[in-house]
Design a protein around this motif. Structure first.
Motif, PDB file in Angstrom:
ATOM      1  N   ARG A  59       8.616  13.645  -5.987  1.00 18.48           N
ATOM      2  CA  ARG A  59       7.972  13.916  -4.865  1.00 18.48           C
ATOM      3  C   ARG A  59       8.517  14.825  -4.038  1.00 18.48           C
ATOM      4  O   ARG A  59      10.085  15.000  -4.111  1.00 18.48           O
ATOM      5  N   GLU A  94       2.112   1.875  -3.487  1.00 17.14           N
ATOM      6  CA  GLU A  94       0.930   2.195  -4.236  1.00 17.14           C
ATOM      7  C   GLU A  94       0.682   4.033  -3.997  1.00 17.14           C
ATOM      8  O   GLU A  94       0.275   4.613  -4.919  1.00 17.14           O
ATOM      9  N   ALA A  95       0.767   4.223  -2.736  1.00 19.50           N
ATOM     10  CA  ALA A  95       0.606   5.746  -2.277  1.00 19.50           C
ATOM     11  C   ALA A  95       1.709   6.544  -2.617  1.00 19.50           C
ATOM     12  O   ALA A  95       1.344   7.736  -3.026  1.00 19.50           O
ATOM     13  N   LEU A  96       2.724   6.095  -3.125  1.00 20.21           N
ATOM     14  CA  LEU A  96       3.699   6.948  -3.476  1.00 20.21           C
ATOM     15  C   LEU A  96       3.545   7.206  -5.209  1.00 20.21           C
ATOM     16  O   LEU A  96       4.177   7.778  -5.597  1.00 20.21           O
ATOM     17  N   GLY A  97       2.553   6.278  -5.632  1.00 18.31           N
ATOM     18  CA  GLY A  97       2.398   6.682  -7.094  1.00 18.31           C
ATOM     19  C   GLY A  97       3.062   5.557  -7.857  1.00 18.31           C
ATOM     20  O   GLY A  97       3.180   5.797  -9.207  1.00 18.31           O
ATOM     21  N   LEU A  98       4.059   4.582  -7.481  1.00 23.01           N
ATOM     22  CA  LEU A  98       4.546   3.551  -8.135  1.00 23.01           C
ATOM     23  C   LEU A  98       3.624   2.420  -8.556  1.00 23.01           C
ATOM     24  O   LEU A  98       2.890   1.846  -7.773  1.00 23.01           O
ATOM     25  N   ARG A  99       3.745   1.979  -9.704  1.00 20.61           N
ATOM     26  CA  ARG A  99       2.996   0.936 -10.327  1.00 20.61           C
ATOM     27  C   ARG A  99       3.666  -0.222 -10.844  1.00 20.61           C
ATOM     28  O   ARG A  99       3.286  -1.388 -10.225  1.00 20.61           O
ATOM     29  N   SER A 108       9.179   2.178 -12.841  1.00 25.77           N
ATOM     30  CA  SER A 108       8.546   3.448 -12.648  1.00 25.77           C
ATOM     31  C   SER A 108       8.843   4.315 -11.845  1.00 25.77           C
ATOM     32  O   SER A 108       9.524   3.953 -10.822  1.00 25.77           O
ATOM     33  N   CYS A 109       8.903   5.658 -12.169  1.00 28.13           N
ATOM     34  CA  CYS A 109       9.501   6.772 -11.723  1.00 28.13           C
ATOM     35  C   CYS A 109       8.471   7.837 -10.980  1.00 28.13           C
ATOM     36  O   CYS A 109       7.736   8.170 -11.807  1.00 28.13           O
ATOM     37  N   VAL A 110       8.550   8.463 -10.051  1.00 32.71           N
ATOM     38  CA  VAL A 110       8.063   9.503  -9.536  1.00 32.71           C
ATOM     39  C   VAL A 110       8.397  10.691  -8.803  1.00 32.71           C
ATOM     40  O   VAL A 110       9.823  10.125  -8.350  1.00 32.71           O
ATOM     41  N   ARG A 116       0.618  -1.248  -0.073  1.00 36.30           N
ATOM     42  CA  ARG A 116       0.051   0.064  -0.088  1.00 36.30           C
ATOM     43  C   ARG A 116       0.930   1.170  -0.221  1.00 36.30           C
ATOM     44  O   ARG A 116       0.411   2.296  -0.726  1.00 36.30           O
ATOM     45  N   THR A 117       1.764   1.140   0.502  1.00 41.34           N
ATOM     46  CA  THR A 117       2.788   2.213   0.610  1.00 41.34           C
ATOM     47  C   THR A 117       3.518   2.772  -0.710  1.00 41.34           C
ATOM     48  O   THR A 117       3.525   3.730  -1.172  1.00 41.34           O
TER      49      THR A 117
END
Length: 60
Positions: free
Chosen positions: A38, A25-30, A34-36, A22-23
Motif C-alpha cells: 500500500r 479486511e479494508a487493507l486487503g488482508l485475508r 498474507s501480504c499487501v 473491518r480494518t
C-alpha cells in the motif's frame, strides 16, 4: 516515486473488535501471512495504527 509499505497479517482477527476486523479486511488482508503493498500515506498509517498488534509493516 512514492514510498510503499508492505503489510503482513501475523495474527488472527478472531476475538478482535469489529472495527479491527473491518480494518484488516479494508487493507486487503485475508489470511494469516498474507501480504499487501500500500502507499505510505496518512490514511494507511491510521489503519495500521488501529491493528498494529496484528500486522508487521516494512518500508519498500
Amino acid at each position: 516515486m512514492e514510498k510503499q509499505l508492505k503489510i503482513t497479517l501475523i495474527k488472527s482477527t478472531n476475538g478482535c473488535l469489529e472495527k479491527q476486523q473491518r480494518t484488516v479486511e479494508a487493507l486487503g488482508l485475508r489470511k494469516i501471512r498474507s501480504c499487501v503493498v500500500r502507499p505510505d500515506n496518512d490514511a494507511v498509517r491510521g489503519m495500521i495504527y488501529v491493528v498494529k498488534h496484528l500486522v508487521k509493516v516494512e518500508e519498500i
